[in-house]
Design a protein around this motif. Structure first.
Motif, PDB file in Angstrom:
ATOM      1  N   MET A   1       0.885  -1.209   0.015  1.00 42.50           N
ATOM      2  CA  MET A   1       0.113  -0.031  -0.079  1.00 42.50           C
ATOM      3  C   MET A   1       0.949   1.324  -0.040  1.00 42.50           C
ATOM      4  O   MET A   1       0.394   2.275  -0.611  1.00 42.50           O
ATOM      5  N   ALA A   2       2.039   1.121   0.656  1.00 50.57           N
ATOM      6  CA  ALA A   2       2.854   2.158   0.821  1.00 50.57           C
ATOM      7  C   ALA A   2       3.547   2.559  -0.686  1.00 50.57           C
ATOM      8  O   ALA A   2       3.590   3.881  -1.107  1.00 50.57           O
ATOM      9  N   CYS A   3       3.838   1.655  -1.395  1.00 56.05           N
ATOM     10  CA  CYS A   3       4.167   1.738  -2.651  1.00 56.05           C
ATOM     11  C   CYS A   3       3.415   2.433  -3.727  1.00 56.05           C
ATOM     12  O   CYS A   3       3.617   3.221  -4.367  1.00 56.05           O
ATOM     13  N   PHE A   4       1.821   1.867  -3.730  1.00 57.36           N
ATOM     14  CA  PHE A   4       1.030   2.308  -4.403  1.00 57.36           C
ATOM     15  C   PHE A   4       0.896   3.756  -4.315  1.00 57.36           C
ATOM     16  O   PHE A   4       0.558   4.460  -5.042  1.00 57.36           O
ATOM     17  N   GLY A   5       0.771   4.066  -2.744  1.00 54.26           N
ATOM     18  CA  GLY A   5       0.554   5.650  -2.470  1.00 54.26           C
ATOM     19  C   GLY A   5       1.658   6.375  -2.709  1.00 54.26           C
ATOM     20  O   GLY A   5       1.496   7.413  -3.447  1.00 54.26           O
ATOM     21  N   LEU A   6       2.859   6.151  -2.869  1.00 53.22           N
ATOM     22  CA  LEU A   6       4.144   6.623  -3.413  1.00 53.22           C
ATOM     23  C   LEU A   6       4.043   7.102  -4.852  1.00 53.22           C
ATOM     24  O   LEU A   6       4.218   7.967  -5.401  1.00 53.22           O
ATOM     25  N   ALA A   7       3.567   5.954  -5.600  1.00 53.07           N
ATOM     26  CA  ALA A   7       3.452   5.721  -6.963  1.00 53.07           C
ATOM     27  C   ALA A   7       2.407   6.887  -7.501  1.00 53.07           C
ATOM     28  O   ALA A   7       2.463   7.709  -8.221  1.00 53.07           O
ATOM     29  N   ILE A   8       1.045   7.077  -6.627  1.00 48.60           N
ATOM     30  CA  ILE A   8       0.103   8.161  -6.969  1.00 48.60           C
ATOM     31  C   ILE A   8       0.880   9.346  -6.753  1.00 48.60           C
ATOM     32  O   ILE A   8       0.767  10.371  -7.272  1.00 48.60           O
ATOM     33  N   LEU A   9       1.459   9.448  -5.527  1.00 47.56           N
ATOM     34  CA  LEU A   9       2.430  10.864  -5.071  1.00 47.56           C
ATOM     35  C   LEU A   9       3.418  11.297  -6.100  1.00 47.56           C
ATOM     36  O   LEU A   9       3.173  12.529  -6.729  1.00 47.56           O
ATOM     37  N   SER A  10       4.238  10.418  -6.747  1.00 45.07           N
ATOM     38  CA  SER A  10       5.108  10.898  -7.848  1.00 45.07           C
ATOM     39  C   SER A  10       4.350  11.023  -9.199  1.00 45.07           C
ATOM     40  O   SER A  10       4.867  11.933  -9.829  1.00 45.07           O
ATOM     41  N   GLY A  11       3.048  10.663  -9.163  1.00 47.87           N
ATOM     42  CA  GLY A  11       2.407  10.734 -10.540  1.00 47.87           C
ATOM     43  C   GLY A  11       1.761  12.103 -10.595  1.00 47.87           C
ATOM     44  O   GLY A  11       1.366  12.500 -11.555  1.00 47.87           O
ATOM     45  N   SER A  12       1.947  12.896  -9.464  1.00 49.39           N
ATOM     46  CA  SER A  12       1.218  13.927  -9.580  1.00 49.39           C
ATOM     47  C   SER A  12       2.195  15.076 -10.429  1.00 49.39           C
ATOM     48  O   SER A  12       1.137  15.818 -11.096  1.00 49.39           O
ATOM     49  N   TYR A  13       3.034  15.016 -10.460  1.00 51.68           N
ATOM     50  CA  TYR A  13       4.074  15.714 -11.441  1.00 51.68           C
ATOM     51  C   TYR A  13       3.588  15.309 -12.768  1.00 51.68           C
ATOM     52  O   TYR A  13       3.255  16.162 -13.756  1.00 51.68           O
ATOM     53  N   LEU A  14       3.459  14.058 -13.129  1.00 48.59           N
ATOM     54  CA  LEU A  14       3.038  13.540 -14.527  1.00 48.59           C
ATOM     55  C   LEU A  14       1.818  14.037 -14.912  1.00 48.59           C
ATOM     56  O   LEU A  14       1.389  14.496 -16.024  1.00 48.59           O
ATOM     57  N   VAL A  15       0.743  14.123 -13.754  1.00 50.10           N
ATOM     58  CA  VAL A  15      -0.718  14.740 -14.100  1.00 50.10           C
ATOM     59  C   VAL A  15      -0.467  16.216 -14.644  1.00 50.10           C
ATOM     60  O   VAL A  15      -1.172  16.747 -15.432  1.00 50.10           O
ATOM     61  N   TRP A  16       0.425  16.905 -13.753  1.00 53.26           N
ATOM     62  CA  TRP A  16       0.743  18.478 -14.166  1.00 53.26           C
ATOM     63  C   TRP A  16       1.312  18.762 -15.598  1.00 53.26           C
ATOM     64  O   TRP A  16       0.607  19.503 -16.323  1.00 53.26           O
ATOM     65  N   VAL A  17       1.926  17.443 -15.956  1.00 52.15           N
ATOM     66  CA  VAL A  17       2.580  17.529 -17.430  1.00 52.15           C
ATOM     67  C   VAL A  17       1.416  17.162 -18.400  1.00 52.15           C
ATOM     68  O   VAL A  17       1.304  17.776 -19.338  1.00 52.15           O
ATOM     69  N   GLY A  18       0.972  16.013 -17.809  1.00 50.04           N
ATOM     70  CA  GLY A  18       0.306  15.326 -19.088  1.00 50.04           C
ATOM     71  C   GLY A  18      -1.518  15.473 -18.940  1.00 50.04           C
ATOM     72  O   GLY A  18      -2.129  15.191 -19.718  1.00 50.04           O
ATOM     73  N   GLY A  19      -1.975  15.999 -17.778  1.00 52.72           N
ATOM     74  CA  GLY A  19      -3.458  16.128 -17.739  1.00 52.72           C
ATOM     75  C   GLY A  19      -3.962  14.787 -17.147  1.00 52.72           C
ATOM     76  O   GLY A  19      -3.457  13.956 -16.738  1.00 52.72           O
ATOM     77  N   TRP A  20      -5.370  14.926 -17.456  1.00 53.58           N
ATOM     78  CA  TRP A  20      -6.155  13.980 -17.002  1.00 53.58           C
ATOM     79  C   TRP A  20      -6.066  12.601 -17.609  1.00 53.58           C
ATOM     80  O   TRP A  20      -6.172  11.539 -16.749  1.00 53.58           O
ATOM     81  N   PRO A  21      -5.373  12.477 -18.977  1.00 58.97           N
ATOM     82  CA  PRO A  21      -5.218  11.199 -19.316  1.00 58.97           C
ATOM     83  C   PRO A  21      -4.208  10.420 -18.278  1.00 58.97           C
ATOM     84  O   PRO A  21      -4.450   9.152 -18.303  1.00 58.97           O
ATOM     85  N   ILE A  22      -3.454  11.023 -17.759  1.00 61.57           N
ATOM     86  CA  ILE A  22      -2.130  10.682 -16.868  1.00 61.57           C
ATOM     87  C   ILE A  22      -3.117   9.912 -15.494  1.00 61.57           C
ATOM     88  O   ILE A  22      -2.701   8.928 -14.965  1.00 61.57           O
ATOM     89  N   VAL A  23      -4.102  10.855 -14.975  1.00 63.47           N
ATOM     90  CA  VAL A  23      -4.848  10.334 -13.991  1.00 63.47           C
ATOM     91  C   VAL A  23      -5.511   8.925 -14.242  1.00 63.47           C
ATOM     92  O   VAL A  23      -5.401   8.046 -13.317  1.00 63.47           O
ATOM     93  N   ILE A  24      -6.166   8.587 -15.315  1.00 59.67           N
ATOM     94  CA  ILE A  24      -6.684   7.424 -15.676  1.00 59.67           C
ATOM     95  C   ILE A  24      -5.808   6.566 -15.778  1.00 59.67           C
ATOM     96  O   ILE A  24      -5.873   5.198 -15.191  1.00 59.67           O
ATOM     97  N   ILE A  25      -4.607   6.636 -16.365  1.00 60.87           N
ATOM     98  CA  ILE A  25      -3.512   5.722 -16.574  1.00 60.87           C
ATOM     99  C   ILE A  25      -2.848   5.248 -15.217  1.00 60.87           C
ATOM    100  O   ILE A  25      -2.839   4.124 -14.891  1.00 60.87           O
ATOM    101  N   GLY A  26      -2.784   6.294 -14.430  1.00 60.73           N
ATOM    102  CA  GLY A  26      -1.764   5.988 -13.094  1.00 60.73           C
ATOM    103  C   GLY A  26      -2.985   5.359 -12.107  1.00 60.73           C
ATOM    104  O   GLY A  26      -2.452   4.211 -11.597  1.00 60.73           O
ATOM    105  N   LEU A  27      -4.130   5.629 -12.026  1.00 60.06           N
ATOM    106  CA  LEU A  27      -5.155   5.087 -11.250  1.00 60.06           C
ATOM    107  C   LEU A  27      -5.285   3.434 -11.705  1.00 60.06           C
ATOM    108  O   LEU A  27      -5.639   2.632 -10.685  1.00 60.06           O
ATOM    109  N   SER A  28      -5.630   3.283 -12.921  1.00 55.79           N
ATOM    110  CA  SER A  28      -5.925   2.081 -13.599  1.00 55.79           C
ATOM    111  C   SER A  28      -4.842   1.148 -13.165  1.00 55.79           C
ATOM    112  O   SER A  28      -4.992   0.002 -12.913  1.00 55.79           O
ATOM    113  N   SER A  29      -3.576   1.645 -13.308  1.00 56.35           N
ATOM    114  CA  SER A  29      -2.247   0.845 -13.255  1.00 56.35           C
ATOM    115  C   SER A  29      -2.158   0.315 -11.876  1.00 56.35           C
ATOM    116  O   SER A  29      -1.770  -0.668 -11.386  1.00 56.35           O
TER     117      SER A  29
END
Length: 315
Positions: A118-146
């Motif tokens: 759970m900690a790894c998944f949480g950190l993955a979501i946290l690190s993905g926040s930068y990618l969401v800022w770069v790539g927008g909502w498609p990254i939210v879908i990709i990240g959460l589904s992954s």
């Protein structure tokens, strides 16, 4: 399988409720849980997506690094989840033929392994926040589904690996999604070459799973883990392995034929000799004798992937 004298050392025991003592896992034990040899499945897709992006002059280093961190965290979380739930569901027992699993062997408490996931998944979501800022909502879908599918691989009410969907999960998320997602966060679009480049990455990642499932076929039956090999037999698994290799080595020819890469893409063919040993074992061995094929397929994936990425970069 019980840990023996060659097992990783444990630090002094720590008290737990009930007055009993449980060894506190050392760094070596945690590294065992991480399964470093499997992390090529995260490294290769990011390398390929980044190589292609820079080859097409749309590459960006910060999104590429963030994509790698996220991919590694999701895979480590998936490995921890797999370790926990395969033990809970009875797939990992003393009859296990592969490397020691930390939950089944008692090296780390089950609740601690799950918390680590759970900690790894949480950190993955946290690190993905930068990618969401770069790539927008498609990254939210990709990240959460992954993340969700990483957990659902062996966890949840309908675990993918226990219903014959593990192969699909690996091909899609460690192939198509990982390569095209890496490319997208740099280029903010997905080219035809990115779609094709994802195929061998997903295929070789799936080939790793096929070897694992061939080795564990007998114990998976006992645990009611209905992998494709359990459902259709070892012959089908061997055929799947061959198809995945063919698809991997056919892709460079397709890319070049359609003008989506230069002739440098054929650098990946230099890895072909590494496929011979694992293929022979897959076709002729069973059980624990397939462990070298697992390591061999991981090496093949790494070497093919890095040469493929280099070939896509060079123009």
């Amino acid at each position: 399988m019980k840990p023996d004298a060659a097992s990783p050392s444990l630090s002094p025991a720590a008290p737990v409720p009930g007055g009993e003592a449980r060894p506190r896992p050392s760094l070596k034990v945690w590294l065992m849980a991480v399964r470093p040899k499997t992390l090529t499945a995260s490294l290769v897709p990011v390398a390929v997506g980044t190589g292609l992006a820079f080859g097409e002059q749309v590459g960006r280093w910060l999104p590429a690094i963030a994509a790698l961190v996220g991919a590694l965290l999701i895979q480590i979380g998936t490995n921890f989840t797999n370790d926990y739930y395969d033990f809970k569901k009875g797939a990992d027992t003393e009859e296990r033929l592969g490397p020691v699993r930390v939950t089944q062997s008692g090296l780390i408490a089950p609740s601690t392994v799950l918390a680590g996931a759970m900690a790894c998944f949480g950190l993955a979501i946290l690190s993905g926040s930068y990618l969401v800022w770069v790539g927008g909502w498609p990254i939210v879908i990709i990240g959460l589904s992954s993340v969700l599918c990483g957990y659902a691989y062996t966890g949840g009410p309908a675990p993918l690996a226990y219903h014959g969907l593990g192969d699909v999960f690996v091909f899609v998320f460690f192939g198509l999604v990982a390569v095209m997602g890496t490319y997208y966060v740099q280029a903010l679009t997905v080219s035809s070459a990115a779609w094709l480049a994802a195929i061998p990455v997903g295929a070789l990642g799936t080939a790793l799973l096929v070897v694992n499932n061939l080795r564990d076929a007998k114990t998976d039956v006992k645990a009611n883990k209905r992998t494709l090999i359990v459902r259709f037999g070892t012959g089908a698994g061997k055929a799947e392995y061959i198809v995945l290799l063919v698809a991997s080595y056919a892709t460079p020819f397709i890319l070049y034929t359609f003008g989506l890469s230069s002739a440098w893409v054929f650098l990946s063919l230099l890895s072909a000799p590494l496929a011979v040993g694992p293929l022979r074992l897959v076709l002729g061995a069973e059980g624990a004798a397939l462990n070298p094929a697992l390591g061999g397929t991981a090496r093949l994936q790494l070497v093919f992937g890095l040469l493929f990425a280099l070939g896509l970069y060079l123009r």
